[in-house]
Design a protein around this motif. Structure first.
Motif, PDB file in Angstrom:
ATOM      1  N   GLY A  98     -83.513   7.849 -71.926  1.00 20.62           N
ATOM      2  CA  GLY A  98     -84.371   8.254 -73.031  1.00 20.62           C
ATOM      3  C   GLY A  98     -84.013   7.526 -74.312  1.00 20.62           C
ATOM      4  O   GLY A  98     -82.832   7.358 -74.632  1.00 20.62           O
ATOM      5  N   ASP A  99     -85.031   7.077 -75.045  1.00 20.90           N
ATOM      6  CA  ASP A  99     -84.844   6.415 -76.339  1.00 20.90           C
ATOM      7  C   ASP A  99     -85.176   7.429 -77.430  1.00 20.90           C
ATOM      8  O   ASP A  99     -86.314   7.884 -77.564  1.00 20.90           O
ATOM      9  N   PHE A 100     -84.150   7.799 -78.207  1.00 17.57           N
ATOM     10  CA  PHE A 100     -84.302   8.825 -79.237  1.00 17.57           C
ATOM     11  C   PHE A 100     -84.359   8.217 -80.635  1.00 17.57           C
ATOM     12  O   PHE A 100     -84.121   8.910 -81.624  1.00 17.57           O
ATOM     13  N   GLY A 101     -84.643   6.939 -80.718  1.00 15.94           N
ATOM     14  CA  GLY A 101     -84.758   6.282 -82.017  1.00 15.94           C
ATOM     15  C   GLY A 101     -83.432   5.766 -82.518  1.00 15.94           C
ATOM     16  O   GLY A 101     -83.140   4.568 -82.442  1.00 15.94           O
ATOM     17  N   SER A 102     -82.583   6.663 -83.017  1.00 19.26           N
ATOM     18  CA  SER A 102     -81.285   6.242 -83.549  1.00 19.26           C
ATOM     19  C   SER A 102     -80.260   5.978 -82.448  1.00 19.26           C
ATOM     20  O   SER A 102     -79.222   5.375 -82.708  1.00 19.26           O
ATOM     21  N   PHE A 103     -80.536   6.429 -81.244  1.00 22.82           N
ATOM     22  CA  PHE A 103     -79.636   6.180 -80.118  1.00 22.82           C
ATOM     23  C   PHE A 103     -80.430   6.230 -78.828  1.00 22.82           C
ATOM     24  O   PHE A 103     -81.570   6.707 -78.790  1.00 22.82           O
ATOM     25  N   ARG A 104     -79.835   5.737 -77.763  1.00 26.10           N
ATOM     26  CA  ARG A 104     -80.414   5.788 -76.422  1.00 26.10           C
ATOM     27  C   ARG A 104     -79.429   6.511 -75.505  1.00 26.10           C
ATOM     28  O   ARG A 104     -78.215   6.337 -75.634  1.00 26.10           O
ATOM     29  N   LEU A 105     -79.966   7.292 -74.586  1.00 29.71           N
ATOM     30  CA  LEU A 105     -79.133   8.124 -73.717  1.00 29.71           C
ATOM     31  C   LEU A 105     -79.488   7.851 -72.261  1.00 29.71           C
ATOM     32  O   LEU A 105     -80.675   7.837 -71.897  1.00 29.71           O
ATOM     33  N   LYS A 106     -78.465   7.646 -71.447  1.00 28.35           N
ATOM     34  CA  LYS A 106     -78.654   7.458 -70.011  1.00 28.35           C
ATOM     35  C   LYS A 106     -77.812   8.489 -69.268  1.00 28.35           C
ATOM     36  O   LYS A 106     -76.632   8.684 -69.574  1.00 28.35           O
ATOM     37  N   TRP A 107     -78.452   9.166 -68.305  1.00 30.13           N
ATOM     38  CA  TRP A 107     -77.762  10.146 -67.460  1.00 30.13           C
ATOM     39  C   TRP A 107     -77.914   9.734 -65.996  1.00 30.13           C
ATOM     40  O   TRP A 107     -78.995   9.348 -65.559  1.00 30.13           O
ATOM     41  N   GLU A 108     -76.818   9.814 -65.251  1.00 24.20           N
ATOM     42  CA  GLU A 108     -76.832   9.505 -63.824  1.00 24.20           C
ATOM     43  C   GLU A 108     -76.014  10.562 -63.086  1.00 24.20           C
ATOM     44  O   GLU A 108     -74.979  11.014 -63.578  1.00 24.20           O
ATOM     45  N   ARG A 109     -76.492  10.925 -61.929  1.00 21.43           N
ATOM     46  CA  ARG A 109     -75.789  11.893 -61.075  1.00 21.43           C
ATOM     47  C   ARG A 109     -75.251  11.149 -59.862  1.00 21.43           C
ATOM     48  O   ARG A 109     -76.007  10.506 -59.124  1.00 21.43           O
ATOM     49  N   HIS A 110     -73.944  11.232 -59.655  1.00 20.75           N
ATOM     50  CA  HIS A 110     -73.284  10.550 -58.549  1.00 20.75           C
ATOM     51  C   HIS A 110     -72.848  11.570 -57.499  1.00 20.75           C
ATOM     52  O   HIS A 110     -73.131  12.759 -57.596  1.00 20.75           O
ATOM     53  N   GLY A 111     -72.121  11.088 -56.494  1.00 21.92           N
ATOM     54  CA  GLY A 111     -71.725  11.979 -55.406  1.00 21.92           C
ATOM     55  C   GLY A 111     -70.801  13.099 -55.838  1.00 21.92           C
ATOM     56  O   GLY A 111     -70.920  14.230 -55.382  1.00 21.92           O
ATOM     57  N   GLU A 112     -69.871  12.808 -56.757  1.00 24.08           N
ATOM     58  CA  GLU A 112     -68.905  13.820 -57.175  1.00 24.08           C
ATOM     59  C   GLU A 112     -68.988  14.162 -58.659  1.00 24.08           C
ATOM     60  O   GLU A 112     -68.346  15.109 -59.095  1.00 24.08           O
ATOM     61  N   PHE A 113     -69.701  13.377 -59.414  1.00 24.35           N
ATOM     62  CA  PHE A 113     -69.678  13.590 -60.860  1.00 24.35           C
ATOM     63  C   PHE A 113     -71.011  13.164 -61.480  1.00 24.35           C
ATOM     64  O   PHE A 113     -71.823  12.478 -60.853  1.00 24.35           O
ATOM     65  N   ASP A 114     -71.212  13.604 -62.712  1.00 22.32           N
ATOM     66  CA  ASP A 114     -72.322  13.163 -63.547  1.00 22.32           C
ATOM     67  C   ASP A 114     -71.763  12.322 -64.687  1.00 22.32           C
ATOM     68  O   ASP A 114     -70.618  12.548 -65.127  1.00 22.32           O
ATOM     69  N   ASP A 115     -72.542  11.382 -65.165  1.00 24.96           N
ATOM     70  CA  ASP A 115     -72.093  10.636 -66.342  1.00 24.96           C
ATOM     71  C   ASP A 115     -73.205  10.505 -67.358  1.00 24.96           C
ATOM     72  O   ASP A 115     -74.395  10.500 -67.029  1.00 24.96           O
ATOM     73  N   LEU A 116     -72.779  10.436 -68.618  1.00 22.81           N
ATOM     74  CA  LEU A 116     -73.669  10.240 -69.757  1.00 22.81           C
ATOM     75  C   LEU A 116     -73.205   9.007 -70.509  1.00 22.81           C
ATOM     76  O   LEU A 116     -72.006   8.847 -70.770  1.00 22.81           O
ATOM     77  N   THR A 117     -74.151   8.135 -70.862  1.00 19.21           N
ATOM     78  CA  THR A 117     -73.856   6.951 -71.650  1.00 19.21           C
ATOM     79  C   THR A 117     -74.769   6.943 -72.868  1.00 19.21           C
ATOM     80  O   THR A 117     -75.991   7.091 -72.743  1.00 19.21           O
ATOM     81  N   VAL A 118     -74.159   6.771 -74.044  1.00 18.73           N
ATOM     82  CA  VAL A 118     -74.896   6.754 -75.307  1.00 18.73           C
ATOM     83  C   VAL A 118     -74.787   5.350 -75.901  1.00 18.73           C
ATOM     84  O   VAL A 118     -73.680   4.799 -76.005  1.00 18.73           O
ATOM     85  N   TYR A 119     -75.927   4.773 -76.301  1.00 15.16           N
ATOM     86  CA  TYR A 119     -75.985   3.441 -76.907  1.00 15.16           C
ATOM     87  C   TYR A 119     -76.515   3.573 -78.330  1.00 15.16           C
ATOM     88  O   TYR A 119     -77.504   4.278 -78.576  1.00 15.16           O
ATOM     89  N   ARG A 120     -75.860   2.861 -79.248  1.00 19.94           N
ATOM     90  CA  ARG A 120     -76.332   2.857 -80.636  1.00 19.94           C
ATOM     91  C   ARG A 120     -76.200   1.454 -81.198  1.00 19.94           C
ATOM     92  O   ARG A 120     -75.140   0.819 -81.070  1.00 19.94           O
ATOM     93  N   ASP A 121     -77.268   0.964 -81.829  1.00 22.81           N
ATOM     94  CA  ASP A 121     -77.291  -0.410 -82.349  1.00 22.81           C
ATOM     95  C   ASP A 121     -76.580  -0.488 -83.687  1.00 22.81           C
ATOM     96  O   ASP A 121     -77.170  -0.841 -84.723  1.00 22.81           O
ATOM     97  N   ASP A 122     -75.309  -0.156 -83.683  1.00 23.16           N
ATOM     98  CA  ASP A 122     -74.546  -0.209 -84.932  1.00 23.16           C
ATOM     99  C   ASP A 122     -73.074  -0.148 -84.566  1.00 23.16           C
ATOM    100  O   ASP A 122     -72.671   0.637 -83.687  1.00 23.16           O
ATOM    101  N   CYS A 123     -72.260  -0.977 -85.184  1.00 24.16           N
ATOM    102  CA  CYS A 123     -70.815  -0.943 -84.964  1.00 24.16           C
ATOM    103  C   CYS A 123     -70.147  -1.651 -86.130  1.00 24.16           C
ATOM    104  O   CYS A 123     -70.490  -2.806 -86.456  1.00 24.16           O
TER     105      CYS A 123
END
Length: 459
Positions: A98-123
């Motif tokens: 999902g693109d939320f404007g100020s950041f982007r969020l990716k969610w994935e479900r794996h065999g034993e765990f879930d993960d969340l990745t957040v991207y932001r065009d600023d550093c």
């Protein structure tokens, strides 16, 4: 104008470049799902500068999740999208971007765990980890996420010219750095968890494409996450090693006792070895999945490390070299414990077979002694039977001769010229012979009947 002879009329379809194809064959029901699986979760392109945060969450109480079910994190993603006014994930999906404007969020479900990745065009080049991408998410929403965090990392992606040095960002004793993709980028980390509970990675790019940068970021994330997932087997391996030490000592003592044990000790030995076998089977059932998963995760870490194509920097160890010296021995220990479980089970099986052989030999000896005793008893019974038969002949003859004497006396009293004593004496031998033959005939008849019955049972 007439066409040349070598030219032929073409149909409209052929003139447009189209042609008739045969009807497609019947496809396997899973064909397209399997084909699309490799395109289902593409790596995101990452531009520099970029701030990336990643969280890996195990199921509640560390239990494995059902990968076919969206799970509780799916509901949390839906609540976040509703809160921020964006469309949520479709029903039944196992990954979402999902693109939320100020950041982007990716969610994935794996065999034993879930993960969340957040991207932001600023550093920030001056303080790359002061304001990580995760700070773009609502703090109360993050605190409400279900499950247990097994891994977390921040990746700061910066152009190489914006940072002259990176040693001040990491622990100098554990600092690792290397060039990636044949010098296209530089990665730095110390593999230490910071005060916020996250590991930090710095990626410096040099005219690197967004696609290549995204691949390198994903490899760094997967190395950290799968390294931690593989390490879940390490504490279990240490506990299992202690249990195996006790089992192996008891097994060695039991095998040593087999050399001098008496037949009366064998039932106790059987109970002991059965208990040891049950203990090892319990250990194998408890550790089998975790050790196999660690083996698979370790292979992924090695594959992702090889994909980095890292090169050494003067005076610094590479991340893959660091993992080989620190992470590799832990995985080797887990693998050795897994092999010990199998080896101990095989030793118990051999000892059990040896003990069963001893029991079988002793049982065979006892059976032979029992058969010998039964043979002796049968011979005694035969001798006794023959003695009884002799006495029976004498007794029957005695009574029969007495009857002859009574008959002779009666005949003499009736006027017959018979001497009772002479008649009785002369009848002894014929009566004895007749009685002996009669008993013999009865015995032979019984023997024939028994023989025919045994033959019938054999048939």
């Amino acid at each position: 104008m007439q066409k040349p002879s070598h030219q032929k009329d073409s149909s409209p379809g052929e003139a447009d470049g189209a042609r008739d194809f045969p009807q497609p064959m019947r496809s396997h029901p899973e064909r397209f799902a399997l084909q699309n699986e490799i395109h289902a979760r593409p790596r995101l392109a990452v531009a520099s500068p970029q701030s990336v945060s990643h969280i890996a969450l195990l199921g509640p109480e560390g239990q494995a999740v059902d990968p076919t079910h969206p799970g509780s994190l799916y509901a949390a993603i839906g609540r976040l999208c509703e809160r921020l006014g964006r469309p949520g994930p479709p029903p039944g999906v196992r990954h979402f971007f999902g693109d939320f404007g100020s950041f982007r969020l990716k969610w994935e479900r794996h065999g034993e765990f879930d993960d969340l990745t957040v991207y932001r065009d600023d550093c920030s080049a001056a303080a790359p980890f002061a304001d990580p991408a995760l700070s773009a998410l609502p703090a109360d929403w993050l605190a409400s996420l279900p499950g247990q965090q097994i891994a977390g990392l921040h990746v700061a992606v910066l152009p190489a010219e914006t940072r002259e040095s990176f040693a001040d960002l990491f622990d100098r004793e554990s600092l690792t750095a290397a060039t990636l993709a044949d010098g296209a980028a530089t990665a730095c980390t110390d593999f230490r968890v910071g005060p916020d509970g996250f590991t930090r990675f710095l990626l410096l790019t040099r005219d690197t494409s967004r696609t290549l940068t995204g691949r390198e970021v994903q490899r760094l994330i997967e190395i950290e996450v799968y390294r931690m997932m593989a390490m879940l087997a390490f504490p279990l391996a240490r506990r299992t090693a202690g249990e195996l030490d006790a089992v192996e000592r008891e097994l060695s003592e039991l095998v040593a006792r087999l050399e001098t044990a008496e037949a009366t000790d064998e039932p106790a030995l059987l109970r002991q070895i059965t208990r040891l076998a049950a203990t090892v089977e319990r250990i194998a059932g408890t550790t089998g999945f975790r050790f196999a998963a660690a083996r698979a995760y370790h292979a992924i870490v090695q594959q992702r490390g090889a994909g980095l194509r890292d090169g050494r920097l003067p005076g610094l160890q590479t991340p893959t070299g660091f993992l080989e010296r620190r992470f590799g021995p832990a995985m080797a220990f887990c693998e050795s414990v897994a092999r010990r479980v199998d080896a101990t089970a095989e030793r118990i099986a051999r000892a059990s077979a040896l003990l069963r052989t001893r029991v079988d030999i002793e049982r065979e000896r006892q059976n032979q002694e029992l058969l010998a005793a039964m043979n002796r008893r049968a011979r005694l019974q035969l001798n006794l039977q023959q003695t009884v038969e002799g006495l029976s002949v004498a007794a029957i003859t005695y009574y029969a001769v007495g009857l002859v004497g009574y008959i002779a006396k009666a005949a003499k009293a009736g006027g017959w010229p018979v001497d009772p004593d002479l008649a009785a004496g002369l009848s002894v031998v014929p009566i004895a012979i007749a009685v002996a033959l009669g008993i013999r005939h009865i015995r032979e008849g019984i023997r024939r009947r028994l023989g025919s019955g045994a033959a019938g049972n054999h048939d």
